[in-house]
Write a protein that holds these residues in place. Sequence first.
Motif, PDB file in Angstrom:
ATOM      1  N   ALA A 125       1.625  -1.421  -0.241  1.00 28.48           N
ATOM      2  CA  ALA A 125      -0.135  -0.021  -0.199  1.00 28.48           C
ATOM      3  C   ALA A 125       0.915   1.430   0.074  1.00 28.48           C
ATOM      4  O   ALA A 125       0.540   2.304  -0.753  1.00 28.48           O
ATOM      5  CB  ALA A 125      -0.901   0.079   1.366  1.00 28.48           C
ATOM      6  N   LEU A 126       2.129   1.126   0.654  1.00 33.14           N
ATOM      7  CA  LEU A 126       2.803   2.496   0.675  1.00 33.14           C
ATOM      8  C   LEU A 126       4.256   3.126  -0.838  1.00 33.14           C
ATOM      9  O   LEU A 126       4.250   3.726  -1.076  1.00 33.14           O
ATOM     10  CB  LEU A 126       3.374   2.496   1.866  1.00 33.14           C
ATOM     11  N   SER A 127       3.621   1.520  -1.646  1.00 32.21           N
ATOM     12  CA  SER A 127       4.902   1.382  -2.547  1.00 32.21           C
ATOM     13  C   SER A 127       4.331   2.273  -3.215  1.00 32.21           C
ATOM     14  O   SER A 127       4.821   3.373  -4.094  1.00 32.21           O
ATOM     15  CB  SER A 127       5.210   0.035  -3.058  1.00 32.21           C
ATOM     16  N   LYS A 128       2.902   2.610  -3.870  1.00 27.61           N
ATOM     17  CA  LYS A 128       2.851   3.901  -4.306  1.00 27.61           C
ATOM     18  C   LYS A 128       2.918   4.858  -3.893  1.00 27.61           C
ATOM     19  O   LYS A 128       2.545   5.979  -5.101  1.00 27.61           O
ATOM     20  CB  LYS A 128       1.467   3.325  -4.663  1.00 27.61           C
ATOM     21  N   HIS A 129       3.398   5.668  -3.173  1.00 26.98           N
ATOM     22  CA  HIS A 129       3.731   6.398  -2.698  1.00 26.98           C
ATOM     23  C   HIS A 129       5.265   6.369  -3.079  1.00 26.98           C
ATOM     24  O   HIS A 129       6.441   7.573  -2.841  1.00 26.98           O
ATOM     25  CB  HIS A 129       3.335   7.062  -1.150  1.00 26.98           C
ATOM     26  N   TYR A 130       5.999   5.637  -3.516  1.00 30.76           N
ATOM     27  CA  TYR A 130       7.665   5.656  -3.467  1.00 30.76           C
ATOM     28  C   TYR A 130       8.040   5.542  -5.085  1.00 30.76           C
ATOM     29  O   TYR A 130       8.222   4.524  -6.119  1.00 30.76           O
ATOM     30  CB  TYR A 130       7.991   4.619  -2.726  1.00 30.76           C
ATOM     31  N   PRO A 131       8.567   6.255  -5.199  1.00 25.21           N
ATOM     32  CA  PRO A 131       9.024   7.214  -6.815  1.00 25.21           C
ATOM     33  C   PRO A 131      10.167   5.598  -7.213  1.00 25.21           C
ATOM     34  O   PRO A 131       9.987   5.276  -8.448  1.00 25.21           O
ATOM     35  CB  PRO A 131       9.259   8.395  -7.390  1.00 25.21           C
ATOM     36  N   SER A 132      10.843   4.842  -5.937  1.00 26.79           N
ATOM     37  CA  SER A 132      12.043   4.391  -6.546  1.00 26.79           C
ATOM     38  C   SER A 132      11.568   3.021  -6.925  1.00 26.79           C
ATOM     39  O   SER A 132      12.236   2.164  -7.420  1.00 26.79           O
ATOM     40  CB  SER A 132      12.697   4.208  -5.106  1.00 26.79           C
ATOM     41  N   VAL A 133      10.888   2.723  -6.730  1.00 28.56           N
ATOM     42  CA  VAL A 133       9.266   1.715  -7.112  1.00 28.56           C
ATOM     43  C   VAL A 133       8.437   1.769  -8.004  1.00 28.56           C
ATOM     44  O   VAL A 133       7.325   0.614  -8.394  1.00 28.56           O
ATOM     45  CB  VAL A 133       9.358   0.357  -5.958  1.00 28.56           C
ATOM     46  N   GLY A 134       8.672   2.510  -9.063  1.00 22.11           N
ATOM     47  CA  GLY A 134       7.549   3.525  -9.790  1.00 22.11           C
ATOM     48  C   GLY A 134       5.959   3.684  -9.358  1.00 22.11           C
ATOM     49  O   GLY A 134       5.383   4.018 -10.207  1.00 22.11           O
ATOM     50  N   GLY A 135       6.382   4.325  -8.219  1.00 21.09           N
ATOM     51  CA  GLY A 135       5.040   5.191  -7.420  1.00 21.09           C
ATOM     52  C   GLY A 135       5.144   6.287  -7.627  1.00 21.09           C
ATOM     53  O   GLY A 135       5.904   7.417  -8.433  1.00 21.09           O
ATOM     54  N   SER A 136       4.143   7.377  -7.322  1.00 16.84           N
ATOM     55  CA  SER A 136       4.122   8.792  -7.066  1.00 16.84           C
ATOM     56  C   SER A 136       3.025   8.930  -5.833  1.00 16.84           C
ATOM     57  O   SER A 136       2.006   8.612  -5.173  1.00 16.84           O
ATOM     58  CB  SER A 136       3.524   9.252  -8.368  1.00 16.84           C
ATOM     59  N   PRO A 137       3.755   9.938  -5.221  1.00 17.00           N
ATOM     60  CA  PRO A 137       3.618  10.551  -4.044  1.00 17.00           C
ATOM     61  C   PRO A 137       2.405  11.285  -3.954  1.00 17.00           C
ATOM     62  O   PRO A 137       2.007  11.755  -4.698  1.00 17.00           O
ATOM     63  CB  PRO A 137       4.330  11.454  -3.268  1.00 17.00           C
ATOM     64  N   HIS A 138       1.116  10.641  -2.872  1.00  8.23           N
ATOM     65  CA  HIS A 138       0.350  11.286  -2.676  1.00  8.23           C
ATOM     66  C   HIS A 138       0.732  12.135  -1.485  1.00  8.23           C
ATOM     67  O   HIS A 138      -0.168  11.219  -0.519  1.00  8.23           O
ATOM     68  CB  HIS A 138      -0.748  10.839  -3.358  1.00  8.23           C
ATOM     69  N   LEU A 139       1.202  12.758  -1.141  1.00  8.04           N
ATOM     70  CA  LEU A 139       0.812  13.412   0.328  1.00  8.04           C
ATOM     71  C   LEU A 139       0.370  12.475   1.965  1.00  8.04           C
ATOM     72  O   LEU A 139       0.110  12.545   2.969  1.00  8.04           O
ATOM     73  CB  LEU A 139       2.027  14.963   0.491  1.00  8.04           C
ATOM     74  N   PRO A 140      -1.483  13.703   1.114  1.00  6.25           N
ATOM     75  CA  PRO A 140      -2.352  13.598   2.103  1.00  6.25           C
ATOM     76  C   PRO A 140      -2.391  11.933   3.156  1.00  6.25           C
ATOM     77  O   PRO A 140      -3.177  12.538   3.468  1.00  6.25           O
ATOM     78  CB  PRO A 140      -3.598  14.452   0.989  1.00  6.25           C
ATOM     79  N   THR A 141      -1.990  11.239   1.973  1.00  6.59           N
ATOM     80  CA  THR A 141      -2.709   9.747   2.006  1.00  6.59           C
ATOM     81  C   THR A 141      -1.766   8.618   2.729  1.00  6.59           C
ATOM     82  O   THR A 141      -1.515   8.103   2.838  1.00  6.59           O
ATOM     83  CB  THR A 141      -3.499   8.892   1.010  1.00  6.59           C
ATOM     84  N   LEU A 142      -0.800   9.568   2.886  1.00  3.52           N
ATOM     85  CA  LEU A 142       1.327   8.871   2.786  1.00  3.52           C
ATOM     86  C   LEU A 142       1.100   8.361   4.250  1.00  3.52           C
ATOM     87  O   LEU A 142       1.645   6.863   4.163  1.00  3.52           O
ATOM     88  CB  LEU A 142       1.835   9.752   2.918  1.00  3.52           C
ATOM     89  N   TRP A 143       1.072   8.699   4.962  1.00  4.78           N
ATOM     90  CA  TRP A 143       1.027   8.319   6.545  1.00  4.78           C
ATOM     91  C   TRP A 143      -0.430   6.810   6.365  1.00  4.78           C
ATOM     92  O   TRP A 143      -0.214   6.248   7.489  1.00  4.78           O
ATOM     93  CB  TRP A 143       0.790   9.614   7.280  1.00  4.78           C
ATOM     94  N   ASP A 144      -1.551   7.493   6.414  1.00  4.68           N
ATOM     95  CA  ASP A 144      -2.321   6.491   6.078  1.00  4.68           C
ATOM     96  C   ASP A 144      -2.204   5.252   5.683  1.00  4.68           C
ATOM     97  O   ASP A 144      -2.556   4.372   5.895  1.00  4.68           O
ATOM     98  CB  ASP A 144      -3.658   6.828   5.970  1.00  4.68           C
ATOM     99  N   ASP A 145      -1.774   5.462   4.981  1.00  5.80           N
ATOM    100  CA  ASP A 145      -1.409   3.592   4.055  1.00  5.80           C
ATOM    101  C   ASP A 145      -0.024   3.255   4.516  1.00  5.80           C
ATOM    102  O   ASP A 145       0.751   1.964   4.427  1.00  5.80           O
ATOM    103  CB  ASP A 145      -0.561   4.249   1.884  1.00  5.80           C
ATOM    104  N   ALA A 146       0.706   4.295   5.533  1.00  3.81           N
ATOM    105  CA  ALA A 146       2.062   3.286   6.114  1.00  3.81           C
ATOM    106  C   ALA A 146       1.872   2.792   7.090  1.00  3.81           C
ATOM    107  O   ALA A 146       2.579   2.190   7.559  1.00  3.81           O
ATOM    108  CB  ALA A 146       3.030   4.537   6.428  1.00  3.81           C
ATOM    109  N   LEU A 147       0.307   3.450   8.574  1.00  2.00           N
ATOM    110  CA  LEU A 147       0.500   2.651   9.453  1.00  2.00           C
ATOM    111  C   LEU A 147       0.778   1.255   9.146  1.00  2.00           C
ATOM    112  O   LEU A 147       1.032   0.720   9.954  1.00  2.00           O
ATOM    113  CB  LEU A 147      -0.980   2.925   9.599  1.00  2.00           C
ATOM    114  N   PRO A 148      -0.698   0.608   7.983  1.00  3.37           N
ATOM    115  CA  PRO A 148      -0.555  -0.270   7.741  1.00  3.37           C
ATOM    116  C   PRO A 148       0.183  -1.065   8.212  1.00  3.37           C
ATOM    117  O   PRO A 148       1.027  -2.817   8.905  1.00  3.37           O
ATOM    118  CB  PRO A 148      -0.959  -1.593   6.851  1.00  3.37           C
TER     119      PRO A 148
END
Length: 359
Positions: free
Chosen positions: A72-95
């Motif tokens: 769920a967090l990977s979609k925010h990380y460009p190093s693995v092809g993701g694109s950050p969406h900062l408002p939802t970053l922490w919610d996706d990091a928590l799990p």
Amino acid sequence: MLAELFAAAAHGCRDRSPLTQRLLTDAADDLARGGVTTRIMAGSERDREGSVPGLRFAGAVHRLVLEGRAPALSKHYPSVGGSPHLPTLWDDALPALTEHADLLRHRVQATVVQTNEPGRSAPLYGGLLVAAQEAAKAAGRQVPFCVRLLEVGASGGLNLRPHHVGYQLPDRVLGDPDSLLVLNPEWTGTPPADLDHRLRVVGRAGCDLTPVDVSTEDGRLHLSSFVWADQLDRWNRLGNALDLAATDPVKVDRSAGPEWLAKQLARAERDVLTVVWHSVVWQYVSPADRAMGRAVLADAAAKATPTTPLALLVFEPRRADDDYRFELLLRLWPAGISLNLGHGAGHGTPFTWNVTPWE
């Protein structure tokens, strides 16, 4: 206190890594309210600023992403092809933080930050050209000295092959134009040296308290995790540097700097300039080891001769007003030359050549 260190680390990422800044800002808030980050950082509550607990946390989280443990967090990380969406970053990091809290705590406690940034080879290369030529002038030689390079705090040794890197200037490529790693130095001005003279490196060695074996997948992941994931230029640069290292291995000894340096400097090589080098490592060195290192270097400097010269070349942060500026500093013995060669970004590029006395 730990929440304050996280907030300070987040501030340090401003304008450079919005992803890391947001992650550390939210983690600082989570620490303040006793959230899952408190569990991850258990045992690190008394960490000092120099141990950069926030960046160790960010690196541990990035490694989860690189290992595929945080989908769920990977979609925010460009190093693995993701694109950050900062408002939802922490919610996706928590799990991921909750599921892997014990693993993250182990990694935070067991590791030190090791950026081993290959971009720092750019100012290093220019500084080595200056050192080799200035030492030759002082000795009355027509040809620059060959160089023996000794790096303290070498991590994976990625900056121990500056002569095997290409440096793309507007009108030419310095170093090795066919290298797997070609840097854009982003220089303002040029080194005060004859750039047509090719740097000759005849010996290389490095030490680190916790050296990284970049020939292993674990070593590559370890260094990769500390690159801010939304800085793709740095990410690609590191990958190329790791590929270059695989073709040109250099062993990094597990040792404290002063003891290792004393052994290396006990042997002087005629007609070779010995260069002691370190970059963005001084902040991690204990006061006792700093004092011992200075004493070892002073002893070797007193024994340097025109045919066995010694240099200290460092790229380290120095406080300037309310911030830090990374400066390239050179000392030469027995010539008695002390120069501030210029300043640049912490990752080596861009860099401005501006020679002044080093006081």
